[in-house]
Design a protein around this motif. Sequence first.
Motif, PDB file in Angstrom:
ATOM      1  N   VAL A   1       0.832  -1.203   0.000  1.00  0.00           N
ATOM      2  CA  VAL A   1       0.000   0.000   0.000  1.00  0.00           C
ATOM      3  C   VAL A   1       0.866   1.252   0.000  1.00  0.00           C
ATOM      4  O   VAL A   1       0.598   2.220  -0.734  1.00  0.00           O
ATOM      5  N   ALA A   2       1.937   1.232   0.788  1.00  0.00           N
ATOM      6  CA  ALA A   2       2.829   2.383   0.839  1.00  0.00           C
ATOM      7  C   ALA A   2       3.466   2.643  -0.518  1.00  0.00           C
ATOM      8  O   ALA A   2       3.589   3.798  -0.948  1.00  0.00           O
ATOM      9  N   ALA A   3       3.890   1.579  -1.209  1.00  0.00           N
ATOM     10  CA  ALA A   3       4.508   1.739  -2.528  1.00  0.00           C
ATOM     11  C   ALA A   3       3.511   2.320  -3.534  1.00  0.00           C
ATOM     12  O   ALA A   3       3.854   3.197  -4.331  1.00  0.00           O
ATOM     13  N   LEU A   4       2.270   1.840  -3.501  1.00  0.00           N
ATOM     14  CA  LEU A   4       1.246   2.355  -4.421  1.00  0.00           C
ATOM     15  C   LEU A   4       0.903   3.809  -4.109  1.00  0.00           C
ATOM     16  O   LEU A   4       0.762   4.641  -5.023  1.00  0.00           O
ATOM     17  N   LEU A   5       0.777   4.136  -2.832  1.00  0.00           N
ATOM     18  CA  LEU A   5       0.500   5.522  -2.442  1.00  0.00           C
ATOM     19  C   LEU A   5       1.652   6.430  -2.835  1.00  0.00           C
ATOM     20  O   LEU A   5       1.448   7.571  -3.283  1.00  0.00           O
ATOM     21  N   GLY A   6       2.867   5.941  -2.673  1.00  0.00           N
ATOM     22  CA  GLY A   6       4.030   6.739  -3.053  1.00  0.00           C
ATOM     23  C   GLY A   6       4.050   7.040  -4.538  1.00  0.00           C
ATOM     24  O   GLY A   6       4.324   8.172  -4.955  1.00  0.00           O
TER      25      GLY A   6
ATOM     26  N   LEU B   1      11.683   7.726  -3.134  1.00  0.00           N
ATOM     27  CA  LEU B   1      10.646   8.666  -3.553  1.00  0.00           C
ATOM     28  C   LEU B   1      10.972  10.099  -3.128  1.00  0.00           C
ATOM     29  O   LEU B   1      10.327  11.045  -3.585  1.00  0.00           O
ATOM     30  N   LEU B   2      11.978  10.257  -2.265  1.00  0.00           N
ATOM     31  CA  LEU B   2      12.404  11.610  -1.907  1.00  0.00           C
ATOM     32  C   LEU B   2      13.081  12.317  -3.075  1.00  0.00           C
ATOM     33  O   LEU B   2      13.164  13.550  -3.086  1.00  0.00           O
TER      34      LEU B   2
ATOM     35  N   VAL C   1       3.526  11.436  -0.655  1.00  0.00           N
ATOM     36  CA  VAL C   1       4.813  10.737  -0.735  1.00  0.00           C
ATOM     37  C   VAL C   1       5.412  10.582   0.658  1.00  0.00           C
ATOM     38  O   VAL C   1       5.858   9.512   1.055  1.00  0.00           O
ATOM     39  N   VAL C   2       5.408  11.687   1.413  1.00  0.00           N
ATOM     40  CA  VAL C   2       5.950  11.634   2.785  1.00  0.00           C
ATOM     41  C   VAL C   2       5.161  10.636   3.640  1.00  0.00           C
ATOM     42  O   VAL C   2       5.742   9.857   4.405  1.00  0.00           O
ATOM     43  N   GLY C   3       3.829  10.655   3.490  1.00  0.00           N
ATOM     44  CA  GLY C   3       3.001   9.704   4.228  1.00  0.00           C
ATOM     45  C   GLY C   3       3.287   8.264   3.838  1.00  0.00           C
ATOM     46  O   GLY C   3       3.292   7.374   4.694  1.00  0.00           O
ATOM     47  N   SER C   4       3.537   8.021   2.543  1.00  0.00           N
ATOM     48  CA  SER C   4       3.813   6.661   2.103  1.00  0.00           C
ATOM     49  C   SER C   4       5.153   6.177   2.661  1.00  0.00           C
ATOM     50  O   SER C   4       5.305   4.989   3.002  1.00  0.00           O
ATOM     51  N   ILE C   5       6.126   7.091   2.755  1.00  0.00           N
ATOM     52  CA  ILE C   5       7.422   6.706   3.339  1.00  0.00           C
ATOM     53  C   ILE C   5       7.246   6.367   4.818  1.00  0.00           C
ATOM     54  O   ILE C   5       7.799   5.377   5.303  1.00  0.00           O
ATOM     55  N   TRP C   6       6.459   7.168   5.518  1.00  0.00           N
ATOM     56  CA  TRP C   6       6.187   6.877   6.915  1.00  0.00           C
ATOM     57  C   TRP C   6       5.500   5.516   7.070  1.00  0.00           C
ATOM     58  O   TRP C   6       5.877   4.713   7.932  1.00  0.00           O
ATOM     59  N   LEU C   7       4.506   5.233   6.229  1.00  0.00           N
ATOM     60  CA  LEU C   7       3.804   3.957   6.304  1.00  0.00           C
ATOM     61  C   LEU C   7       4.751   2.806   5.995  1.00  0.00           C
ATOM     62  O   LEU C   7       4.676   1.743   6.621  1.00  0.00           O
ATOM     63  N   GLY C   8       5.665   3.028   5.018  1.00  0.00           N
ATOM     64  CA  GLY C   8       6.619   1.984   4.674  1.00  0.00           C
ATOM     65  C   GLY C   8       7.527   1.607   5.828  1.00  0.00           C
ATOM     66  O   GLY C   8       7.969   0.453   5.943  1.00  0.00           O
TER      67      GLY C   8
END
Length: 279
Positions: free
Chosen positions: A121-126, A241-242, A270-277
């Motif tokens: 999910v994090a990768a897809l959101l990113g 993704l940064l 993107v920042v949220g997806s990194i946090w979730l990852g």
Amino acid sequence: MKTSTSDLLVTAVAPIIWGSTYIVTTDFLPGFPPMAVAMLRALPAGLLLLLIVRQLPAGIWWLRTFTLGALNVSIFLSMLFISAYRLPGGVAATVAAVQPLLVVFLAYFVLASPVRGAAVVAALLGAAGVALLVLTAGARLDPVGIVAGLAAAGSMACGTVLSRKWQPPVSLLTFTAWQLTAGGLLLVPVVYILEPAMPVPTISHLLALAWLGLVGMALTYVLWLRGVVRLDPSVVSPLLLLSPVTAVLLGWWFLDQTLTGLQIAGGLLVVGSIWLGQR
């Protein structure tokens, strides 16, 4: 595996610096053949580090070094620069954003790492966040550039997973020197045979190549490989993704490009997806 905040922050420096690649390549190195830029970025940095460490691979590490050099350096960089030259930065960055998703599944097959739903999910959101951040309505979709971007993402994903699997009994600086030198050497015959002659370099060209090589390769690859060794691949890969976030911020700061509400939302996603990852 316990995730260290300090390891995450140090590793994140690498993709942040890599985010400058687009603006440096397009604004300071126009007309340079893409694979020649890749070679000039990797080989001098690798040889410089090799002079410092003064240690060569032994045994099976010759084959592993050239395999990783091809994946992490020669194939990745040449495809990245082809994509950067043929596509707008936003499209190139969006294509490259599939890499964290590739790493999740490659790590499952190569390292037996579990495929966690949160990581997928994090990768897809990113990827969605990068698309909102950098894509424009008039974005040009060049097929060769798209394929090159996907090849770059796949190559770096394989290199990231194998770098985790193959950990040599040497320092990270030595490991980096081996890979950069091997990757640069693999590009020499390709540049000599296939690419046109480069323009006569000016001072600005040399400064741009020095930034891409010494800072954007020698320094950042040490930091990146340090993170790959210490952290799980599914934790490391979302940090890539940064790079598009940095690219957009540099365009806003130096090129007076505007930021829309959708772009800001994409950056936050993107920042949220990194946090979730990291969870």
